[in-house]
Scaffold this motif. Structure first.
Motif, PDB file in Angstrom:
ATOM      1  N   LEU A  88     -14.152  24.269  10.058  1.00  0.00           N
ATOM      2  CA  LEU A  88     -15.370  23.980  10.805  1.00  0.00           C
ATOM      3  C   LEU A  88     -16.585  23.967   9.881  1.00  0.00           C
ATOM      4  O   LEU A  88     -17.483  23.129  10.036  1.00  0.00           O
ATOM      5  CB  LEU A  88     -15.560  25.015  11.913  1.00  0.00           C
ATOM      6  N   LEU A  89     -16.631  24.890   8.943  1.00  0.00           N
ATOM      7  CA  LEU A  89     -17.759  24.929   8.017  1.00  0.00           C
ATOM      8  C   LEU A  89     -17.798  23.687   7.134  1.00  0.00           C
ATOM      9  O   LEU A  89     -18.878  23.202   6.782  1.00  0.00           O
ATOM     10  CB  LEU A  89     -17.694  26.193   7.159  1.00  0.00           C
ATOM     11  N   GLU A  90     -16.628  23.168   6.755  1.00  0.00           N
ATOM     12  CA  GLU A  90     -16.598  21.945   5.962  1.00  0.00           C
ATOM     13  C   GLU A  90     -17.153  20.768   6.763  1.00  0.00           C
ATOM     14  O   GLU A  90     -17.888  19.931   6.228  1.00  0.00           O
ATOM     15  CB  GLU A  90     -15.168  21.659   5.502  1.00  0.00           C
ATOM     16  N   LYS A  91     -16.815  20.703   8.062  1.00  0.00           N
ATOM     17  CA  LYS A  91     -17.356  19.644   8.912  1.00  0.00           C
ATOM     18  C   LYS A  91     -18.866  19.812   9.082  1.00  0.00           C
ATOM     19  O   LYS A  91     -19.621  18.835   9.057  1.00  0.00           O
ATOM     20  CB  LYS A  91     -16.665  19.667  10.278  1.00  0.00           C
ATOM     21  N   PHE A  92     -19.292  21.071   9.240  1.00  0.00           N
ATOM     22  CA  PHE A  92     -20.716  21.332   9.351  1.00  0.00           C
ATOM     23  C   PHE A  92     -21.439  20.932   8.081  1.00  0.00           C
ATOM     24  O   PHE A  92     -22.511  20.314   8.115  1.00  0.00           O
ATOM     25  CB  PHE A  92     -20.959  22.812   9.643  1.00  0.00           C
TER      26      PHE A  92
END
Length: 247
Positions: free
Chosen positions: A198-202
């Motif tokens: 999720l952090l990579e997508k963010f």
């Protein structure tokens, strides 16, 4: 208010009483049936759906005005900004008032069971069975329970991906951007490396909105993880002053 006014008049008998005849204010506010239809519709356009339904109970003339499809079209667009049905060809029996009622019913169903609410929206042809259409619908209204939204998009990765694309983090501080991002996804504490995904997508979206930021996607995930735990533990004092230009 009335008791206070009467007490004020009793305690101050020397004050002159208001006389509507002397002031020239003898005419009452005109009824809607005394106004041009265009002006009457304009007045009713300030009402919400509940008040508009109450206006229908006044008399036949008010009912006719309050059922005007232009009023209900405005309420639909104001409440649910993006609905596939808006762009479909309308038949002779189409009614925005009926569409509003179905959207309201299915939104309430969504707030009880998100999957079932979306299923009924798709079944009735209100939404297209497309991740982008569903994401736009969710993003365009505040009538949906956020916990149900998080639970729904956690199981629909393609819808979550489209929701992420709709977020605008331009010139937003990192903690504020993270709050906005995680408002649409389920807390990842129990999902192992899901937090990293999720952090990579963010990070991808944050950097796309802030091209002047000097960090890479990999470089923002580490402070992003720290920021995530700080934000959700209410301890983000050391990073709340960071802006995209400071990173």
């Amino acid at each position: 208010m009335g008791h206070a006014l009467r007490r004020f008049r009793h305690d101050s008998p020397h004050l002159p009483r208001f006389n509507p005849r002397r002031s020239g204010l003898t005419e009452k506010f005109p009824d809607l049936n005394e106004l041009p239809p265009e002006l009457a519709i304009l007045i009713l356009s300030n009402l919400n759906a509940t008040d508009l339904c109450l206006a229908m109970c006044v008399n036949d003339f008010w009912r006719q005005l309050a059922m005007d499809d232009l009023l209900w079209q405005g309420l639909c667009y104001a409440t649910w900004g993006s609905v596939s049905a808006y762009h479909k060809k309308k038949d002779a029996n189409f009614s925005y008032r009926e569409l509003y009622q179905r959207l309201d019913d299915h939104s309430l169903l969504f707030n009880w069971n998100a999957e079932l609410g979306i299923e009924y929206l798709l079944r009735d042809g209100i939404l297209n069975n497309d991740p982008k259409a569903i994401a736009y619908f969710i993003n365009s209204t505040n009538r949906l329970d956020r916990s149900q939204v998080r639970r729904f998009v956690t199981g629909r990765q393609e819808v979550l991906d489209e929701l992420i694309k709709l977020d605008n983090y331009t010139d937003k501080m990192l903690p504020i951007a993270l709050r906005s991002f995680f408002a649409n996804v389920e807390s990842p504490f129990l999902h192992g490396n899901r937090l990293q995904v999720l952090l990579e997508k963010f990070a991808e979206r944050y950097l796309a909105c802030n091209p002047q930021c000097r960090l890479t996607k990999d470089g923002i995930c580490v402070p992003g993880r720290i920021c995530y735990y700080s934000v959700f533990c209410c301890c983000c004092y050391h990073i709340t002053e960071l802006s995209p230009t400071d990173l």
